[in-house]
Every structure is written in C-alpha cells, then in structure tokens.
Motif scaffolding. Structure first.
Motif, PDB file in Angstrom:
ATOM      1  N   HIS A   1     -11.171 -76.400  39.310  1.00 36.52           N
ATOM      2  CA  HIS A   1     -12.206 -76.357  40.341  1.00 36.52           C
ATOM      3  C   HIS A   1     -13.531 -76.773  39.714  1.00 36.52           C
ATOM      4  O   HIS A   1     -14.070 -76.062  38.859  1.00 36.52           O
ATOM      5  CB  HIS A   1     -12.376 -74.944  40.895  1.00 36.52           C
TER       6      HIS A   1
ATOM      7  N   GLN B   1     -11.542 -80.306  43.669  1.00 33.38           N
ATOM      8  CA  GLN B   1     -10.352 -79.759  43.030  1.00 33.38           C
ATOM      9  C   GLN B   1      -9.537 -80.888  42.408  1.00 33.38           C
ATOM     10  O   GLN B   1      -9.296 -81.908  43.061  1.00 33.38           O
ATOM     11  CB  GLN B   1      -9.451 -79.059  44.042  1.00 33.38           C
TER      12      GLN B   1
ATOM     13  N   ASP C   1     -22.211 -76.400  43.186  1.00 34.08           N
ATOM     14  CA  ASP C   1     -23.314 -75.519  43.568  1.00 34.08           C
ATOM     15  C   ASP C   1     -23.287 -74.309  42.643  1.00 34.08           C
ATOM     16  O   ASP C   1     -22.246 -73.983  42.051  1.00 34.08           O
ATOM     17  CB  ASP C   1     -23.148 -75.006  45.010  1.00 34.08           C
ATOM     18  N   ASP C   2     -24.406 -73.618  42.550  1.00 36.53           N
ATOM     19  CA  ASP C   2     -24.412 -72.308  41.910  1.00 36.53           C
ATOM     20  C   ASP C   2     -23.675 -71.343  42.834  1.00 36.53           C
ATOM     21  O   ASP C   2     -24.029 -71.205  44.013  1.00 36.53           O
ATOM     22  CB  ASP C   2     -25.840 -71.818  41.677  1.00 36.53           C
ATOM     23  N   ILE C   3     -22.655 -70.681  42.299  1.00 38.98           N
ATOM     24  CA  ILE C   3     -21.814 -69.816  43.120  1.00 38.98           C
ATOM     25  C   ILE C   3     -22.212 -68.364  42.899  1.00 38.98           C
ATOM     26  O   ILE C   3     -22.071 -67.829  41.790  1.00 38.98           O
ATOM     27  CB  ILE C   3     -20.322 -70.019  42.784  1.00 38.98           C
TER      28      ILE C   3
ATOM     29  N   LEU D   1     -17.130 -78.503  46.521  1.00 37.65           N
ATOM     30  CA  LEU D   1     -16.109 -78.229  45.508  1.00 37.65           C
ATOM     31  C   LEU D   1     -15.192 -79.436  45.387  1.00 37.65           C
ATOM     32  O   LEU D   1     -14.776 -80.012  46.399  1.00 37.65           O
ATOM     33  CB  LEU D   1     -15.300 -76.996  45.906  1.00 37.65           C
TER      34      LEU D   1
ATOM     35  N   PRO E   1     -17.247 -67.469  46.520  1.00 40.82           N
ATOM     36  CA  PRO E   1     -16.666 -67.588  45.182  1.00 40.82           C
ATOM     37  C   PRO E   1     -15.146 -67.503  45.224  1.00 40.82           C
ATOM     38  O   PRO E   1     -14.569 -66.857  46.114  1.00 40.82           O
ATOM     39  CB  PRO E   1     -17.248 -66.386  44.437  1.00 40.82           C
ATOM     40  N   THR E   2     -14.498 -68.158  44.277  1.00 41.00           N
ATOM     41  CA  THR E   2     -13.059 -67.998  44.088  1.00 41.00           C
ATOM     42  C   THR E   2     -12.803 -66.600  43.531  1.00 41.00           C
ATOM     43  O   THR E   2     -13.522 -66.127  42.652  1.00 41.00           O
ATOM     44  CB  THR E   2     -12.529 -69.054  43.112  1.00 41.00           C
TER      45      THR E   2
ATOM     46  N   ARG F   1     -20.962 -74.945  50.367  1.00 42.66           N
ATOM     47  CA  ARG F   1     -20.375 -75.024  49.025  1.00 42.66           C
ATOM     48  C   ARG F   1     -19.627 -76.350  48.898  1.00 42.66           C
ATOM     49  O   ARG F   1     -18.729 -76.648  49.685  1.00 42.66           O
ATOM     50  CB  ARG F   1     -19.407 -73.872  48.768  1.00 42.66           C
TER      51      ARG F   1
ATOM     52  N   TYR G   1     -17.217 -76.890  40.432  1.00 43.07           N
ATOM     53  CA  TYR G   1     -18.193 -76.356  41.379  1.00 43.07           C
ATOM     54  C   TYR G   1     -19.459 -77.212  41.332  1.00 43.07           C
ATOM     55  O   TYR G   1     -19.984 -77.493  40.255  1.00 43.07           O
ATOM     56  CB  TYR G   1     -18.514 -74.902  41.051  1.00 43.07           C
TER      57      TYR G   1
ATOM     58  N   CYS H   1     -20.549 -68.529  38.972  1.00 43.12           N
ATOM     59  CA  CYS H   1     -20.780 -69.598  38.006  1.00 43.12           C
ATOM     60  C   CYS H   1     -21.904 -70.504  38.492  1.00 43.12           C
ATOM     61  O   CYS H   1     -22.476 -70.285  39.565  1.00 43.12           O
ATOM     62  CB  CYS H   1     -19.499 -70.387  37.765  1.00 43.12           C
TER      63      CYS H   1
ATOM     64  N   ALA I   1     -23.492 -74.609  39.054  1.00 45.09           N
ATOM     65  CA  ALA I   1     -23.091 -75.988  39.354  1.00 45.09           C
ATOM     66  C   ALA I   1     -22.763 -76.718  38.057  1.00 45.09           C
ATOM     67  O   ALA I   1     -23.516 -76.629  37.078  1.00 45.09           O
ATOM     68  CB  ALA I   1     -24.212 -76.702  40.097  1.00 45.09           C
TER      69      ALA I   1
END
Length: 253
Positions: free
Chosen positions: A135, A208, A139-141, A206, A147-148, A204, A137, A178, A180
């Motif tokens: 994954h 994958q 963006d800042d999660i 993402l 979030p995952t 968000r 990311y 986390c 970005a």
C-alpha cells in the motif's frame, strides 16, 4: 545501517508480524504527480467512480508513468525476498476514498491452504508467503482518514476470519498511522480491514501493488480481451518486464 541487515529484519517481521511499514519511500514531488495521475484516470471494465470511492484496476497498463511504481526501491527488494526473485505483479489498483467511505470488514485476502493453528504457533515453522500487497499512501493517514487496520501475527491463524469475528487470540485490529510516501507491505494471509473516512473534506489517495510467486496466476481484467499497452512494454526495464510476466522458460511453459 547495513542494507542487507535491514532487509533481513524486514523479512523476519513479515514472518513474525505479517507486515512491515516502510517509511518515506516516495518524496513529496512524486506523491503529487501520482495523485494528479489518479485524478486523470477514467474507468474501464470493472473500474468505477462511486459516491464514496473511486477504484481503477491494472493502472500499470495505462501508460509508462506507472512502471516505476511497480518496483519502488526498498519495496521490491523486500517483495522479492518474500516471494522469490521470479515473482510478478498480479495487480496495481488506484483508490480515492471520499468522506463517508466505509472500508471492508476484517478479512484475509488469500490463503494457499488452511493449516491447524497449533502448527503455525510453533516458532520453528515459517509458512511461506504466496502473495503480498504494498500500500503506497499518498496522504498523511490519521485515525480519521481511513487507516488500514491489521492484527499483528494473525497470519498464523491458518485460516480466514469467520463472519462477525473481530479479533484473533484476544488481539484487536490496530490502525497503521503513517505519512504520505510510506508503504505498508503485508502478506495476503494477514487479517486486516479497512476503516471509515470520518473527515468532512479530505480524500484518501492510495495505490496498491499486488505481487505473487511465479506460479500464482496473473489475472488481468478484462481477461479474454486483455492486451498489454505497447508503450508500456517498450518503456519497461528488464525487471519491470519480468514483473509484468516475461519469465524465463520453466517446467510449465
């Protein structure tokens, strides 16, 4: 820090915890470029643009831009350590999750076979990985931006979660918070879940990447009508061509 030592510890964590979070794999400028590229995507076949999320499959075939994201430095070395240096890509999916998005319930993506949990509890036994996901990311999660969720060690359950199951051996899912540019690499038998986008004005982004051992089939939609983009193949490096499926001859070729 010794790079080989770092990789060895990451591989150990994949066997112990089922996942590794790699920090700052992508820097701000490329992050913005990937976000902009996702914004330009149009749905084909099973892709969709919905009310609360947008989903695009096999984006590596949209153009050469996506190729370097298949073998990101620091990520591909771990993936190859997990799955073998003849592994390949089985998918690359771009997501946008809008306010109101609700992620999937606790699940495991793929198990090659089910095994008794007591076998996997033996620390001397390591179940080989067959499929891993990365994954990326964009963006800042935080806790509000879907979030995952993961349950560390749950790949040793030897099975997928049952409907309604919310924990494993008393362990609840924990959010992966986390920044970005960070990449979460996890094995397909790890119990994990999505979560909600509780914000009012943030999406968000993402990307994958899904990888499998060579004998895990590549199933690229739209299947019977699939055709590789010639510009992508022309631009691919030897490693990227192998990830796309150009393997050396073997027993079943």
């Amino acid at each position: 820090m010794n790079p080989s030592g770092t990789l060895a510890r990451q591989l150990e964590a994949m066997h112990r915890d089922g996942f590794v979070l790699l920090r700052q794999v992508l820097r701000p400028s490329p992050i913005e470029a990937v976000r902009a590229a996702i914004d330009r995507l149009e749905p084909i076949h099973w892709d969709y643009q919905g009310l609360v999320d947008d989903h695009y499959k096999c984006v590596f075939n949209r153009g050469p831009f996506w190729l370097p994201l298949l073998d990101l430095p620091g990520v591909i070395e771990l993936v190859e350590a997990c799955l073998g240096d003849d592994c390949h890509v089985i998918g690359q999916t771009a997501w946008r999750s809008h306010p109101g998005f609700v992620g999937g319930e606790l699940h495991a993506d793929y198990l090659a076979l089910e095994l008794p949990e007591q076998w996997l509890a033996d620390g001397s036994f390591q179940l080989p990985m067959q499929v891993c996901t990365a994954h990326l990311y964009l963006d800042d999660i935080d806790t509000d931006l879907c979030p995952t969720l993961v349950i560390p060690g749950s790949h040793r359950a030897g099975r997928k979660p049952q409907p309604g199951e919310t924990q494993w051996q008393g362990r609840e899912p924990v959010p992966v918070l986390c920044e970005a540019g960070d990449v979460l690499v996890f094995r397909s038998d790890l119990w994990h879940a999505g979560s909600r986008n509780r914000t009012v004005d943030r999406r968000r982004y993402l990307l994958q990447m899904h990888y499998g051992r060579r004998m895990v089939a590549q199933k690229f939609s739209p299947y019977l009508h699939w055709q590789f983009n010639s510009a992508v193949i022309a631009a691919a490096t030897p490693r990227q061509r192998r990830l796309l499926g150009e393997h050396e001859a073997s027993e079943y070729d």
